[in-house]
Design an enzyme around this catalytic site. Sequence first.
Site, PDB file in Angstrom:
ATOM      1  N   SER A 130      -8.059 -14.266 -11.978  1.00  0.00           N
ATOM      2  CA  SER A 130      -9.053 -14.976 -11.804  1.00  0.00           C
ATOM      3  C   SER A 130      -8.960 -16.001 -13.136  1.00  0.00           C
ATOM      4  O   SER A 130      -8.173 -15.872 -14.143  1.00  0.00           O
ATOM      5  CB  SER A 130     -10.309 -14.210 -12.195  1.00  0.00           C
ATOM      6  OG  SER A 130     -11.490 -15.222 -12.777  1.00  0.00           O
ATOM      7  N   GLN A 151      -6.809 -17.668  -8.795  1.00  0.00           N
ATOM      8  CA  GLN A 151      -8.246 -18.308  -8.301  1.00  0.00           C
ATOM      9  C   GLN A 151      -8.533 -19.381  -9.484  1.00  0.00           C
ATOM     10  O   GLN A 151      -8.324 -19.300 -10.697  1.00  0.00           O
ATOM     11  CB  GLN A 151      -9.122 -17.316  -8.491  1.00  0.00           C
ATOM     12  CG  GLN A 151     -10.713 -17.874  -8.121  1.00  0.00           C
ATOM     13  CD  GLN A 151     -11.418 -18.119  -9.447  1.00  0.00           C
ATOM     14  OE1 GLN A 151     -11.151 -17.576 -10.447  1.00  0.00           O
ATOM     15  NE2 GLN A 151     -12.214 -19.056  -9.350  1.00  0.00           N
ATOM     16  N   TYR A 153     -11.509 -22.806 -10.376  1.00  0.00           N
ATOM     17  CA  TYR A 153     -12.820 -23.443 -10.696  1.00  0.00           C
ATOM     18  C   TYR A 153     -12.516 -24.830 -10.540  1.00  0.00           C
ATOM     19  O   TYR A 153     -11.379 -25.505 -11.446  1.00  0.00           O
ATOM     20  CB  TYR A 153     -13.525 -22.814 -11.548  1.00  0.00           C
ATOM     21  CG  TYR A 153     -14.519 -21.583 -11.463  1.00  0.00           C
ATOM     22  CD1 TYR A 153     -14.926 -21.290 -10.287  1.00  0.00           C
ATOM     23  CD2 TYR A 153     -13.782 -20.526 -12.316  1.00  0.00           C
ATOM     24  CE1 TYR A 153     -15.824 -19.856 -10.152  1.00  0.00           C
ATOM     25  CE2 TYR A 153     -14.161 -19.353 -11.925  1.00  0.00           C
ATOM     26  CZ  TYR A 153     -15.057 -19.099 -10.887  1.00  0.00           C
ATOM     27  OH  TYR A 153     -15.694 -17.661 -10.909  1.00  0.00           O
ATOM     28  N   THR A 179     -12.574 -21.479  -5.520  1.00  0.00           N
ATOM     29  CA  THR A 179     -13.764 -20.867  -5.563  1.00  0.00           C
ATOM     30  C   THR A 179     -14.800 -22.147  -5.673  1.00  0.00           C
ATOM     31  O   THR A 179     -14.866 -22.917  -6.622  1.00  0.00           O
ATOM     32  CB  THR A 179     -14.282 -19.941  -6.757  1.00  0.00           C
ATOM     33  OG1 THR A 179     -13.386 -18.728  -6.339  1.00  0.00           O
ATOM     34  CG2 THR A 179     -15.711 -19.257  -6.408  1.00  0.00           C
ATOM     35  N   ARG A 188     -28.122 -13.421 -13.497  1.00  0.00           N
ATOM     36  CA  ARG A 188     -27.811 -12.031 -13.460  1.00  0.00           C
ATOM     37  C   ARG A 188     -28.554 -11.282 -14.316  1.00  0.00           C
ATOM     38  O   ARG A 188     -28.289 -11.194 -15.416  1.00  0.00           O
ATOM     39  CB  ARG A 188     -26.166 -12.109 -13.739  1.00  0.00           C
ATOM     40  CG  ARG A 188     -25.416 -12.606 -12.387  1.00  0.00           C
ATOM     41  CD  ARG A 188     -24.055 -12.962 -12.811  1.00  0.00           C
ATOM     42  NE  ARG A 188     -23.550 -13.964 -11.766  1.00  0.00           N
ATOM     43  CZ  ARG A 188     -22.135 -14.214 -12.038  1.00  0.00           C
ATOM     44  NH1 ARG A 188     -21.442 -13.897 -12.932  1.00  0.00           N
ATOM     45  NH2 ARG A 188     -21.678 -15.222 -11.101  1.00  0.00           N
ATOM     46  N   LYS A 273     -12.623 -20.339  -1.428  1.00  0.00           N
ATOM     47  CA  LYS A 273     -13.521 -19.118  -1.274  1.00  0.00           C
ATOM     48  C   LYS A 273     -14.961 -19.715  -1.481  1.00  0.00           C
ATOM     49  O   LYS A 273     -15.113 -20.279  -2.360  1.00  0.00           O
ATOM     50  CB  LYS A 273     -12.936 -18.076  -2.411  1.00  0.00           C
ATOM     51  CG  LYS A 273     -13.957 -16.946  -2.457  1.00  0.00           C
ATOM     52  CD  LYS A 273     -13.112 -15.902  -3.634  1.00  0.00           C
ATOM     53  CE  LYS A 273     -14.197 -14.781  -3.888  1.00  0.00           C
ATOM     54  NZ  LYS A 273     -15.242 -15.161  -4.726  1.00  0.00           N
ATOM     55  N   HIS A 297     -20.201 -14.412  -3.269  1.00  0.00           N
ATOM     56  CA  HIS A 297     -19.914 -14.070  -4.877  1.00  0.00           C
ATOM     57  C   HIS A 297     -20.279 -12.540  -4.943  1.00  0.00           C
ATOM     58  O   HIS A 297     -20.480 -12.288  -6.029  1.00  0.00           O
ATOM     59  CB  HIS A 297     -20.291 -15.034  -5.719  1.00  0.00           C
ATOM     60  CG  HIS A 297     -19.234 -15.464  -6.803  1.00  0.00           C
ATOM     61  ND1 HIS A 297     -18.682 -16.594  -6.733  1.00  0.00           N
ATOM     62  CD2 HIS A 297     -18.944 -14.610  -8.148  1.00  0.00           C
ATOM     63  CE1 HIS A 297     -17.940 -16.527  -7.892  1.00  0.00           C
ATOM     64  NE2 HIS A 297     -18.232 -15.431  -8.436  1.00  0.00           N
ATOM     65  N   ASP A 328     -15.019 -11.133   1.951  1.00  0.00           N
ATOM     66  CA  ASP A 328     -15.492  -9.989   0.874  1.00  0.00           C
ATOM     67  C   ASP A 328     -16.857  -9.912   1.077  1.00  0.00           C
ATOM     68  O   ASP A 328     -17.610 -10.054   1.759  1.00  0.00           O
ATOM     69  CB  ASP A 328     -14.901 -10.606  -0.180  1.00  0.00           C
ATOM     70  CG  ASP A 328     -15.747 -11.650  -1.016  1.00  0.00           C
ATOM     71  OD1 ASP A 328     -16.879 -11.955  -0.435  1.00  0.00           O
ATOM     72  OD2 ASP A 328     -15.275 -12.272  -1.728  1.00  0.00           O
ATOM     73  N   GLY A 330     -19.057  -6.483  -0.101  1.00  0.00           N
ATOM     74  CA  GLY A 330     -19.981  -5.229   0.327  1.00  0.00           C
ATOM     75  C   GLY A 330     -18.734  -3.983   0.920  1.00  0.00           C
ATOM     76  O   GLY A 330     -19.145  -3.181   1.191  1.00  0.00           O
ATOM     77  N   GLY A 351     -13.326  -6.483  -4.823  1.00  0.00           N
ATOM     78  CA  GLY A 351     -13.615  -6.500  -6.214  1.00  0.00           C
ATOM     79  C   GLY A 351     -13.847  -5.393  -6.920  1.00  0.00           C
ATOM     80  O   GLY A 351     -13.347  -4.838  -7.666  1.00  0.00           O
ATOM     81  N   ARG A 352     -15.293  -5.098  -6.743  1.00  0.00           N
ATOM     82  CA  ARG A 352     -15.836  -3.880  -7.423  1.00  0.00           C
ATOM     83  C   ARG A 352     -14.945  -2.486  -7.215  1.00  0.00           C
ATOM     84  O   ARG A 352     -15.047  -1.804  -8.285  1.00  0.00           O
ATOM     85  CB  ARG A 352     -17.143  -3.795  -6.956  1.00  0.00           C
ATOM     86  CG  ARG A 352     -18.413  -4.753  -7.493  1.00  0.00           C
ATOM     87  CD  ARG A 352     -19.731  -4.512  -7.147  1.00  0.00           C
ATOM     88  NE  ARG A 352     -20.636  -5.527  -7.976  1.00  0.00           N
ATOM     89  CZ  ARG A 352     -21.160  -6.481  -7.055  1.00  0.00           C
ATOM     90  NH1 ARG A 352     -20.692  -6.824  -5.750  1.00  0.00           N
ATOM     91  NH2 ARG A 352     -21.980  -7.287  -7.609  1.00  0.00           N
TER      92      ARG A 352
END
Length: 414
Positions: A130, A151, A153, A179, A188, A273, A297, A328, A330, A351-352
């Site tokens: 990232s 990745q 931005y 991204t 968040r 992405k 995301h 991606d 879930g 990711g997670r």
Amino acid sequence: MNFSEVRSLVRLRRPVLDPVERTLSRCVTVDDVRTAAHRRWPAGVRGYVEGGADGEVSLRRNRQAFSDYALRPFTLRDVSRTDLTTTLLGSPASAPLALGPTGYTRMMHSAGERAVARAARTAGVPYTLSTMATTSIEDVARDVPGELWFQLYVWRDRQLMRELLARAQDSGYRVLMLTVDTPVTGLRVRDAHHGFTIPPQLSPRTVFDMARHPGWCLRMLSGPMITFANINGDRGQTPSGVMQFAASQFDDTVTWEDLAEIRQLWPGPLVVKGLLRTEDAVRAADAGVDAVVLSNHGGRQLDQTVAPLHALPEVVDALQGRAEVLVDSGVRRGTDIAIALALGASAVLIGRPYLYGLGAGGEQGVSAVIGMLCDELRRAMQLLGVSTVEELRREGPGLVRRVARPETADLPVG
């Protein structure tokens, strides 16, 4: 049944002295690894990893989407030689899986991005570093050369963006992932409650909770200060200054013209992405990108979006092979990967799940999660009656069926 017969059924486990090995030996699924990571993380870290935007509706929908499909397996087929290998953006991969970009990675475990990259290299799958990484572009490439993606931005400081792009190219990153779903950052709520903002604003309660996790604290205190390693120090002399600078760089003026410039600057495979609309995916292909990632995301930007999995069939049909399609948000099980491939995806990003592995056991934990997902995918393919990734995609329309569910149905967040 007599005592000797009972005794023959009992097998005592060999004591495992290594704490990481002992933890992972008890984990069968990604959910088990998640539980182990949660025990090691303070509440603020758990909230950062698990949280979504606003009411976290997108977060729930991402998992629900996989439950919206039922599988219809073939039977009486020889599946003794199941092969997960595939090709992603012109390079071989041991499985249709790539590790997506995550920020603040050293906050989950002091080994951070290097550990994740090593586990990915060992497994033979790509790792995406990232822009917001806590280890620099150059350090990861030097210490863990392999199939590395970067990745990016599009930031307000376009020169900084070009510098990052050039540094990734010079360091040997093969694929650039742009991204595009962050013109501003999402709200968040869990992070705000725990003070995980930029710069951090930790409450006494959050600090006390951190102190209740001495193993995590010891690792954090024994390593370098956590900051965004890809931002030069002169753009913020302190870690909080760097973080404030990074927060100010998300740009709400980004357009398709910026994508065109990046396509000209980057000579290798280019991935976009953060798309959810079919017309955007088609326009990205028209602009010369090699792949798109359907993503919201991980539910962390705009809330109440469509689940990326639900956007997948229409996008695949519209692109007709002009660009690869990844998805991606879930993914937690091998059957999730099988469903995505059956719906036409080239691969999935996670990711997670690998952050759970990192938190539970560093590099070993990441390797364990990749292994679990690959084993589950292989088993799912065998039970579906297909032997290769290509066969799974080809037979996909007959293997999955969308099923109705009550609109009010909810699954737990996470």
